[in-house]
Structure formats: structure tokens, C-alpha cells
Design an enzyme around this catalytic site. Structure first.
Site, PDB file in Angstrom:
ATOM      1  N   PRO A   1      -6.545   6.255   1.993  1.00  0.00           N
ATOM      2  CA  PRO A   1      -5.698   6.022   3.179  1.00  0.00           C
ATOM      3  C   PRO A   1      -5.045   4.646   3.138  1.00  0.00           C
ATOM      4  CG  PRO A   1      -8.045   5.917   3.739  1.00  0.00           C
ATOM      5  CD  PRO A   1      -7.953   6.428   2.341  1.00  0.00           C
TER       6      PRO A   1
ATOM      7  N   TYR B   1     -12.103  -1.451  12.718  1.00  0.00           N
ATOM      8  CA  TYR B   1     -11.445  -0.778  13.836  1.00  0.00           C
ATOM      9  C   TYR B   1     -12.499  -0.243  14.811  1.00  0.00           C
ATOM     10  CZ  TYR B   1      -7.429  -1.797  11.068  1.00  0.00           C
ATOM     11  OH  TYR B   1      -6.475  -2.508  10.378  1.00  0.00           O
TER      12      TYR B   1
ATOM     13  N   ARG C   1     -15.184   7.665   7.033  1.00  0.00           N
ATOM     14  CA  ARG C   1     -15.126   6.508   6.130  1.00  0.00           C
ATOM     15  C   ARG C   1     -15.871   5.315   6.722  1.00  0.00           C
ATOM     16  NH1 ARG C   1     -10.106   3.154   3.264  1.00  0.00           N
ATOM     17  NH2 ARG C   1     -10.988   3.496   1.209  1.00  0.00           N
TER      18      ARG C   1
ATOM     19  N   ARG D   1      -4.139   0.561  -4.049  1.00  0.00           N
ATOM     20  CA  ARG D   1      -2.917  -0.122  -4.479  1.00  0.00           C
ATOM     21  C   ARG D   1      -2.278   0.497  -5.721  1.00  0.00           C
ATOM     22  NH1 ARG D   1      -6.028  -5.520  -4.814  1.00  0.00           N
ATOM     23  NH2 ARG D   1      -7.586  -3.938  -5.312  1.00  0.00           N
TER      24      ARG D   1
HETATM   25  C1  LIG Z   1      -1.283  -1.470   2.070  1.00  0.00           C
HETATM   26  C2  LIG Z   1      -2.668  -1.014   2.370  1.00  0.00           C
HETATM   27  C3  LIG Z   1      -2.927  -0.331   3.544  1.00  0.00           C
HETATM   28  C4  LIG Z   1      -4.215   0.148   3.832  1.00  0.00           C
HETATM   29  N1  LIG Z   1      -4.418   0.895   4.961  1.00  0.00           N
HETATM   30  C5  LIG Z   1      -5.621   1.492   5.175  1.00  0.00           C
HETATM   31  C6  LIG Z   1      -5.794   2.430   6.222  1.00  0.00           C
HETATM   32  O1  LIG Z   1      -4.866   2.799   6.967  1.00  0.00           O
HETATM   33  N2  LIG Z   1      -7.034   2.957   6.389  1.00  0.00           N
HETATM   34  C7  LIG Z   1      -8.088   2.620   5.569  1.00  0.00           C
HETATM   35  O2  LIG Z   1      -9.195   3.128   5.751  1.00  0.00           O
HETATM   36  N3  LIG Z   1      -7.933   1.755   4.540  1.00  0.00           N
HETATM   37  C8  LIG Z   1      -6.731   1.203   4.307  1.00  0.00           C
HETATM   38  N4  LIG Z   1      -6.552   0.400   3.207  1.00  0.00           N
HETATM   39  C9  LIG Z   1      -7.657   0.216   2.251  1.00  0.00           C
HETATM   40  C10 LIG Z   1      -7.550   1.222   1.087  1.00  0.00           C
HETATM   41  O3  LIG Z   1      -7.795   2.539   1.538  1.00  0.00           O
HETATM   42  C11 LIG Z   1      -8.558   0.916  -0.046  1.00  0.00           C
HETATM   43  O4  LIG Z   1      -9.868   0.962   0.449  1.00  0.00           O
HETATM   44  C12 LIG Z   1      -8.305  -0.443  -0.653  1.00  0.00           C
HETATM   45  O5  LIG Z   1      -6.945  -0.616  -0.977  1.00  0.00           O
HETATM   46  C13 LIG Z   1      -9.125  -0.668  -1.908  1.00  0.00           C
HETATM   47  O6  LIG Z   1      -8.734   0.181  -2.962  1.00  0.00           O
HETATM   48  P1  LIG Z   1      -7.927  -0.416  -4.233  1.00  0.00           P
HETATM   49  O7  LIG Z   1      -8.759  -1.524  -4.806  1.00  0.00           O
HETATM   50  O8  LIG Z   1      -7.804   0.752  -5.178  1.00  0.00           O
HETATM   51  O9  LIG Z   1      -6.601  -0.890  -3.722  1.00  0.00           O
HETATM   52  C14 LIG Z   1      -5.271  -0.108   2.915  1.00  0.00           C
HETATM   53  C15 LIG Z   1      -5.008  -0.804   1.735  1.00  0.00           C
HETATM   54  C16 LIG Z   1      -3.726  -1.247   1.443  1.00  0.00           C
HETATM   55  C17 LIG Z   1      -3.468  -1.958   0.141  1.00  0.00           C
END
Ligand SMILES: Cc1cc2nc3c(=O)[nH]c(=O)nc-3n(C[C@H](O)[C@H](O)[C@H](O)COP(=O)(O)O)c2cc1C
Length: 375
Positions: free
Chosen positions: A24, A178, A225, A328
Site C-alpha cells: 500500500p 494511524y 497490517r 518504492r
Molecule cells: C510513497 C509511499 C507511500 C506509502 N503509503 C503507505 C500507505 O498508504 N499505507 C501503508 O500501510 N504504508 C504505506 N507506505 C509504506 C509501504 O507500504 C512500505 O511498507 C514501505 O515503503 C517499505 O517498503 P520498501 O522498502 O519496499 O519501500 C508508503 C510508502 C511510500 C514510499
């Protein structure tokens, strides 16, 4: 032999062909009325694979809870219709899609609340520092029992709306500071009623929401989550294993058929720009492993796999019933699954367009094979 990351697994009612999950991610591309737009359908369509699972950005469960500008909601007819275009696009390609149900709690502003009312939370404790608009976070109103019941109903109704919108299921957002996380963590919950104090009491709200959503749409269309180690938005809990271990025990006992539980790993670094001297604290000894003993169903693990792809393959290989979430790198690689499968280089992500509006940094990241980008 095919790596286990690319082997099938059943999640809820979906039989997935592989275990690479789109995490997400709030991208602020919805309309100012919080309605999903065609550009979002293109974005999710680009990231769909046959037998792959996508989880949407957080979607507000109500129009009366603040949130952020340009985030989508799942509480009215236009939004349900907007999401229908997205779920259809994903299903046309053989993918599955869950929607993340979000209540920001205190992580919003009275400027976005109806009638300028203060945001709400477990207790009247403000987040330290500035909100997205650059103003101080406000002291929230501590929800009263009747208001808690209303929030639980919002989640149940939003989950029914999600099914009307064609989603395969919902993910309850219990992470990242949240509202639900604000009840779980001791740092934001100093209540003295049955929702505060002991671990059992702080976990009650999360469990009541899970029960209500499961009842509304079925356990096998419900996921949740958690982020036991995330300190974002002042989340601190001194006993993560006990606190979230209790939640695992209860979920296993009362909802063994939940579609999945989604964890953010202790080494998560997504809020920290590359090169920033402040990197994740060394939590090498921490892992989600103890939670696996309590929870027997599917687990999605996310956080830091973007910066360590090899570990994603190792994790899926090592643990039963495990899927790996990418954040990302899925933003910057619409064809991430193809690239991982074929050991191809990844496009770097551009943090400056994570939260802007429009197609730049959203639907214009290149596919490895240019011909696929016409999707
Ligand atoms: C731009 C952005 C927006 C995010 N928005 C949410 C979100 O709406 N809900 C959520 O649970 N996590 C959110 N996250 C966290 C991601 O789901 C994920 O846990 C985090 O990016 C780590 O994964 P990665 O290392 O592969 O980027 C967001 C992350 C990024 C980079």
C-alpha cells in the site's frame, strides 16, 4: 527449480501465482473530492500481473475523519464507481486487489475535518512536530465509547463498499501511527477505560475492528497490517513482542481464516532518504519470526526489500506461507515482477514525486521492454 518467490500460494479466496506483493502506498493522485480517477486505474493496471496481489494506498473509511488532500476514500457512490474501473483493470489481467482501509486518527488537521473539529485519537496527545501542511499537529479529541462504536461501523461499512467496488478483500490499516496503531502503542494511549492500559485493552480496538470487518465480508476477505517497530508519528511501545504477540494469539484464536497478516519489518527504511546519515537503528536481533509461531496463516512481510532484493528471495525460500511486499521499487518499476523473475536491473525511484499530482513519477516509469508500457 523456480524460486519459491515465484511459486503459487492461496491468500483468502485468491490463488496467487507468485508472492511478490505491491505494498500500500499513498500517492495523492485522487481527485480533490477523494474520488479515484482514470490515471489511478492506469497506475494499478501497469503494476498488475497474472496471479499477482496488489494492495491499494490507504483509503479513508469516512468523509468525516480528515485524512490528507488527494487521498481516495471508500465511503460514497462516486468512489465505489471510481474504484470499479481499477478492480476491473486488475481482474482483466488475472490479478487480485485488496484495498487498504484507513483512519488517520490524530495524523490529520482540523483544517480537513468537518466544521474544523479537532482530529481524534485514543488519547488527547498530539504528535510532536509539523503536519503535511507545515503546521503543528493538534491535540486530538479522545474518542468516547459511542464514537469508538461509530468508527468500528465505518470500517465494516467501508469493507462492504469495497466488495461492491469489486475488491477481492480489504486490508485494515493497523500500522504506521494511524488510528488503530494509536490505540495499540502505549505512547499514544493513556486511557483508563477498557481500551487503554494493559496490552489486552490497547489491542481491543484492533480486534473489534477485525471482528466487525470479518463479520461484514468474511474472514477470508480480510487482512490486517501492523508495524511493531515503526517509530513514525511518535509510535513507541517498549514490549513489541508481547503487544503484537498478544494480537497474533487472538487473531489465530478468533479469526484463523483471515486472508493474511501483513508486517512491516524492523529494518524498514522507507522514510529515510538514501545518503541521510540517520539510517535505521540496528535492530538485527529483532525479527517478525516469533509472530510466525502464533499466526499460522499467510504472512506478508515488507520493509527494506526494495533496497535488498536478494533478501526477498531468501525470505520466501526460508519461511512457509510467506509473501514479500515491495514499496518504492514497485513505484519505479511497473514491471517489477518481470524484472525480479529475470534478474534485470531496477529503475531508481524518485522521492520528489512520491506525493505530487499528475502522471509524472506515477505512470511514466519505463518498462524494461518498451512495448509493454502501452498498457
Ligand atoms: C510513497 C509511499 C507511500 C506509502 N503509503 C503507505 C500507505 O498508504 N499505507 C501503508 O500501510 N504504508 C504505506 N507506505 C509504506 C509501504 O507500504 C512500505 O511498507 C514501505 O515503503 C517499505 O517498503 P520498501 O522498502 O519496499 O519501500 C508508503 C510508502 C511510500 C514510499
Amino acid at each position: 527449480m523456480l524460486p519459491k518467490l515465484f511459486s503459487p500460494i492461496k491468500v483468502g479466496r485468491s490463488l496467487l501465482a507468485h508472492r511478490v506483493v505491491y505494498c500500500p502506498q499513498t500517492r495523492l493522485r485522487a481527485s480533490s473530492e477523494h474520488v479515484p480517477v482514470p490515471l489511478m486505474a492506469k497506475y494499478y493496471d501497469q503494476r498488475t500481473t497474472e496471479g499477482g496481489l496488489l494492495i491499494t494506498e490507504g483509503a479513508s473509511v469516512s468523509g468525516n475523519i480528515g485524512g490528507y488532500p488527494f487521498t481516495p476514500g471508500i465511503y460514497n457512490e462516486q468512489q465505489i464507481e471510481g474504484w470499479q474501473d481499477i478492480t476491473k483493470a486488475v481482474h482483466n489481467k488475472g490479478g487480485s486487489i485488496y484495498i487498504q482501509l484507513w483512519h488517520p486518527g490524530r495524523a490529520t488537521s482540523s483544517a480537513l475535518m468537518p466544521g474544523g473539529k479537532p482530529p481524534v485519537s485514543a488519547s488527547a496527545i498530539a504528535i510532536k512536530g509539523k503536519n503535511m501542511a507545515g503546521a503543528d499537529y493538534e491535540v486530538p479529541h479522545a474518542l468516547e465509547q459511542e464514537e469508538i462504536n461509530e468508527v468500528i461501523d465505518m470500517f465494516a461499512q467501508a469493507s462492504k463498499n469495497a466488495i461492491s467496488a469489486g475488491f477481492d478483500g480489504v486490508e485494515i490499516h493497523g500500522a504506521n501511527g494511524y488510528l488503530i496503531d494509536q490505540f495499540i502503542n502505549a505512547s499514544s494511549n493513556t486511557r483508563t477505560d477498557k481500551y487503554g492500559g494493559s496490552i489486552e485493552n490497547r489491542g481491543r480496538f484492533a480486534l473489534e475492528i477485525t471482528a466487525a470487518v470479518s463479520k461484514a465480508i468474511g474472514e477470508d476477505r480480510t487482512g490486517i497490517r501492523f508495524s511493531p517497530w515503526t517509530e513514525y508519528q511518535d509510535m513507541i511501545d517498549d514490549t513489541p513482542y508481547q503487544t503484537w504477540g498478544y494480537l497474533m494469539d487472538k487473531l489465530q484464536e478468533n479469526h484463523p481464516d483471515l486472508a493474511y497478516i501483513h508486517f512491516i519489518e524492523p529494518r524498514d527504511d522507507y522514510l529515510i532518504p538514501a545518503g541521510d546519515p540517520k539510517q535505521p537503528t540496528d535492530k538485527e536481533t529483532d525479527s517478525i519470526e516469533p509472530f510466525r509461531k502464533a499466526w499460522k496463516g499467510p504472512i506478508i512481510t515488507a520493509g527494506g526489500y526494495t533496497t535488498d532484493v536478494k533478501r526477498a528471495f531468501e525470505t520466501a525460500e526460508k519461511y512457509e506461507n510467506t509473501l514479500v511486499g515491495f514499496g518504492r521499487s514497485f513505484i519505479s518499476n511497473p514491471d517489477l515482477v518481470y524484472r525480479l523473475k529475470n534478474n534485470l536491473p531496477l529503475n531508481p525511484y524518485d522521492r520528489s514525486t512520491f506525493y505530487t499530482q499528475g502522471s509524472v513519477g506515477y505512470t511514466d516509469y519505463p518498462f524494461y521492454n518498451e512495448k509493454d508500457s502501452s498498457n
